[in-house]
Design a protein around this motif. Sequence first.
Motif, short mmCIF file in Angstrom:
data_model
loop_
_atom_site.label_atom_id
_atom_site.label_comp_id
_atom_site.label_asym_id
_atom_site.label_seq_id
_atom_site.Cartn_x
_atom_site.Cartn_y
_atom_site.Cartn_z
N GLY A 41 0.66 -1.39 0.02
CA GLY A 41 0.10 0.09 -0.24
C GLY A 41 0.84 0.89 0.12
O GLY A 41 2.13 1.08 0.07
N PRO A 42 0.12 2.53 -0.05
CA PRO A 42 1.16 3.63 0.15
C PRO A 42 2.04 3.61 1.54
O PRO A 42 1.55 3.30 2.48
N LYS A 73 2.46 0.94 -3.04
CA LYS A 73 1.41 0.77 -3.84
C LYS A 73 1.28 -0.26 -4.92
O LYS A 73 1.21 -0.40 -5.92
N ALA A 74 2.19 -1.35 -4.50
CA ALA A 74 2.44 -2.53 -5.25
C ALA A 74 1.31 -3.48 -5.07
O ALA A 74 1.42 -4.64 -4.54
N ASN A 75 0.05 -3.16 -6.08
CA ASN A 75 -1.02 -3.99 -5.77
C ASN A 75 -1.54 -3.93 -7.38
O ASN A 75 -1.42 -2.78 -8.08
N SER A 76 -2.54 -4.85 -7.59
CA SER A 76 -3.01 -4.85 -8.95
C SER A 76 -3.77 -3.66 -9.45
O SER A 76 -4.07 -3.55 -10.50
N ALA A 77 -4.43 -3.08 -8.17
CA ALA A 77 -5.12 -1.65 -8.63
C ALA A 77 -4.39 -0.49 -8.87
O ALA A 77 -4.73 0.12 -9.80
N ASP A 78 -3.42 -0.39 -8.34
CA ASP A 78 -2.40 0.78 -8.50
C ASP A 78 -1.33 0.70 -9.39
O ASP A 78 -0.99 1.45 -10.24
N ARG A 79 -0.93 -0.67 -9.56
CA ARG A 79 0.16 -0.89 -10.73
C ARG A 79 -0.44 -2.22 -11.69
O ARG A 79 0.21 -3.29 -11.36
N PRO A 80 -1.55 -1.91 -12.35
CA PRO A 80 -2.01 -3.32 -12.99
C PRO A 80 -0.83 -3.56 -14.16
O PRO A 80 -0.31 -2.96 -14.73
N GLY A 81 -0.78 -5.11 -14.16
CA GLY A 81 0.09 -5.70 -14.87
C GLY A 81 1.53 -5.89 -14.48
O GLY A 81 2.58 -6.25 -15.31
N THR A 82 1.73 -5.20 -13.23
CA THR A 82 3.07 -5.33 -12.71
C THR A 82 3.14 -6.21 -11.55
O THR A 82 2.28 -6.08 -10.58
N THR A 83 4.09 -7.05 -11.31
CA THR A 83 4.19 -7.76 -10.09
C THR A 83 5.44 -7.61 -9.43
O THR A 83 6.20 -6.50 -9.46
N ILE A 220 -10.33 -1.47 -2.55
CA ILE A 220 -10.22 -1.27 -4.07
C ILE A 220 -11.69 -0.96 -4.64
O ILE A 220 -12.51 -2.17 -4.69
N PRO A 221 -12.09 0.25 -4.97
CA PRO A 221 -13.40 0.54 -5.43
C PRO A 221 -13.59 -0.58 -6.79
O PRO A 221 -12.68 -0.60 -7.57
N GLY A 222 -14.80 -1.24 -6.69
CA GLY A 222 -15.29 -1.81 -7.67
C GLY A 222 -14.72 -3.28 -7.57
O GLY A 222 -15.28 -4.21 -8.41
N VAL A 223 -13.84 -3.65 -6.70
CA VAL A 223 -13.50 -5.02 -6.56
C VAL A 223 -13.76 -5.39 -5.17
O VAL A 223 -14.05 -6.57 -4.85
#
Length: 400
Positions: A41-42, A73-83, A220-223
């Motif tokens: 997270g942040p 912010k290393a998560n799928s919502a903030d950084r989609p497509g990044t692991t 995560i809004p919408g998730v």
Amino acid sequence: MKKNALWITLVVVVIASMLMAFVPAAPAEKEDFIFGIVMVGPYNDHGWSEASYIAGQYVEKNIPGTKMIYIDKANSADRPGTTGDQLAEELVKQGAKMIVFNSDDFKDASVDFNKNNPEIPVLHVSGDLAWKDGKNYAGMKNYSNVMSQMEYGEMIGGCAAALATQTGKIGYVGPLINDETRRFANATYLGAKYCWENYAKKDPADLKMKVTWIGFWFNIPGVTSDPSVVSDDFLNSGHDVLISALDTMEALVQTKKAVDGGKKAWAVAYDYKDACNEAPDVCLGVRYFNWGPDYVKFVKAAMEGKYPTIWTWSPPDWKDINNEDTSSMGFLKGDGLSADAAKNLDAFIGELAGGMNLWTGPINWQDGSVFLKEGEKATDQQIWYAPQLIEGVEGLSVSE
């Protein structure tokens, strides 16, 4: 005269050169040991990730010549497509000689990074891959796990809730469902039940604790489910104490709003030492992580080239659970806790410090099957790998 002047100059140069030979050379500047943290997270979330950021600062303060770098912010919502492992590689490019993955969410990423960078020490916060007696031991080189025994903090938070509630209904705002979150919720209920019965002197049958999971460590809004709505649903259905298990503080914020609107309610905060500052009057206290001492231990090992493969389940320092140099977790009482409740909470903490083990049977699982028989004490494995919530807790044990 010119000859003499030239001769004198030559002699001076020779003597100066000889003297310079005896002057030690200035030591070369030592390169900083850079450690990188991948945060889910942040870094300033007033929760889980900020606790890791503070621990990184603690390392810099206590080990000269160290420097923290991080990606948050290393998560799928903030950084989609990044692991997470890709982000860790970025930190290595910036000079990191050790990587901390700060969440259970990075279990796979930490493994992938270790496979590709076996020479770089990895510390995975939570997880069990370095636990020789665990179910998932992998025996990877330069790979360790660390986790605080926050189960005690959960028991203390549960006790505070039980001492404050006037309706006997406690709402637990949970993140996602896994072994860790189940055992934390179970520990909360054990602490609440014990204090309800032994300090509040009330019938255990009259205590209700319900868990609602939002689906991730934070909104995560919408998730995920909206934790503000979940909190309001609890407060509007007779639950007068909310316990947050999220990386963020919606439960505390919504409780304050409810109190400002005329309700009687309180909340127990999580993760971040100063969380009660968000709503002091309704906060019963905060159980928080103190990663600094463990981070120091592992960074020192990495610097010395003696990095272990070890699983560490760090206990609190019962001499002072809020000692920032020795305790893996703490609990700070909030202004919302009455003087009598605070006194009883201290007594309960004293019992835990004295060795009281609430993981003692009889305890059943939520489906009625036996967890612990009469007098049986749980092993570390039984506590860690909690397959269900325990009997007495309402809520899902597994994801639907």
